[in-house]
Scaffold this motif. Structure first.
Motif, PDB file in Angstrom:
ATOM      1  N   ASP A  56      64.502 -22.551  97.482  1.00 26.58           N
ATOM      2  CA  ASP A  56      63.238 -21.853  97.716  1.00 26.58           C
ATOM      3  C   ASP A  56      62.194 -22.349  96.728  1.00 26.58           C
ATOM      4  N   LEU A  57      60.945 -22.170  97.073  1.00 25.36           N
ATOM      5  CA  LEU A  57      59.832 -22.591  96.228  1.00 25.36           C
ATOM      6  C   LEU A  57      58.894 -21.401  96.048  1.00 25.36           C
ATOM      7  N   ALA A  58      58.398 -21.207  94.829  1.00 22.57           N
ATOM      8  CA  ALA A  58      57.449 -20.125  94.554  1.00 22.57           C
ATOM      9  C   ALA A  58      56.254 -20.678  93.796  1.00 22.57           C
ATOM     10  N   ALA A  59      55.071 -20.154  94.113  1.00 22.54           N
ATOM     11  CA  ALA A  59      53.841 -20.475  93.388  1.00 22.54           C
ATOM     12  C   ALA A  59      53.538 -19.300  92.469  1.00 22.54           C
ATOM     13  N   ILE A  60      53.442 -19.573  91.169  1.00 22.11           N
ATOM     14  CA  ILE A  60      53.261 -18.517  90.166  1.00 22.11           C
ATOM     15  C   ILE A  60      51.963 -18.755  89.394  1.00 22.11           C
TER      16      ILE A  60
END
Length: 195
Positions: free
Chosen positions: A127-131
């Motif tokens: 999974d990929l997350a933008a923080i």
């Protein structure tokens, strides 16, 4: 070609440093930093250039580059503090609005994915997350936090008397932990993409 003075100023601002802080890191006066940025001093010795690049967290080639580099990078997220981008504060990206849907990204965000073998709530392997970096609670949502000496992703929300609740994936508010003084916020998750 971008002149070195404006490039130093641009990198200093991107790194979130004022002239005095940069001067301390490089070992010169803040007046010297002003002269470099304005172009009043055009010759900068190799040792000072290396120190500047180190202060900005970039390679020397990037400091001397004719154009801004493509800094997109995906950081592996582990349970070990600090946030994975902290040694590389300039490695942020701005994502196009069409990728984000209803998300409201700030000026910068960092892309993270669970590191090899890491078990991270709310993020599965791949999974990929933008923080977006934050240090204070803004509104209910998913946050990257340091809590009890571990990096975690938790749903944060305010309880009925204003206390900050930390919820794990699929946990009800009455089962949530109440944040104590050991809680440190690193960022708010603005968008997630499933593998």
């Amino acid at each position: 070609m971008q002149a070195l003075g404006p490039r130093i100023k641009q990198l200093r601002l991107e790194a979130g440093l004022n002239k005095a802080a940069l001067a301390r890191l490089v070992g010169v006066s803040d007046v010297t930093i002003s002269y470099w940025e304005s172009g009043a001093i055009r010759q900068i010795g190799h040792e000072r250039l290396v120190a500047l690049a180190g202060a900005f967290g970039c390679p020397l080639g990037e400091l001397l580059s004719e154009s801004a580099p493509d800094t997109a990078r995906v950081f592996p997220l582990t349970a070990t503090p600090p946030a994975p981008w902290q040694p590389h504060p300039r490695q942020h990206v701005s994502l196009p609005a069409e990728l984000l849907g209803d998300a409201n990204l700030g000026a910068e965000c960092y892309l993270v994915t669970p590191g090899p073998g890491e078990q991270i709530d709310y993020l599965a392997a791949g999974d990929l997350a933008a923080i977006t970096p934050v240090s204070t609670f803004q509104r209910a949502g998913l946050y990257l936090v340091e809590y009890q000496q571990q990096l975690l992703i938790r749903q944060l929300q305010q309880g009925p008397t204003g206390e900050l609740l930390l919820l794990r994936d699929r946990q009800s508010p009455d089962e949530a932990a109440i944040a104590d003084a050991s809680l440190r916020l690193y960022g708010k998750i603005q968008a997630r993409w499933r593998a």
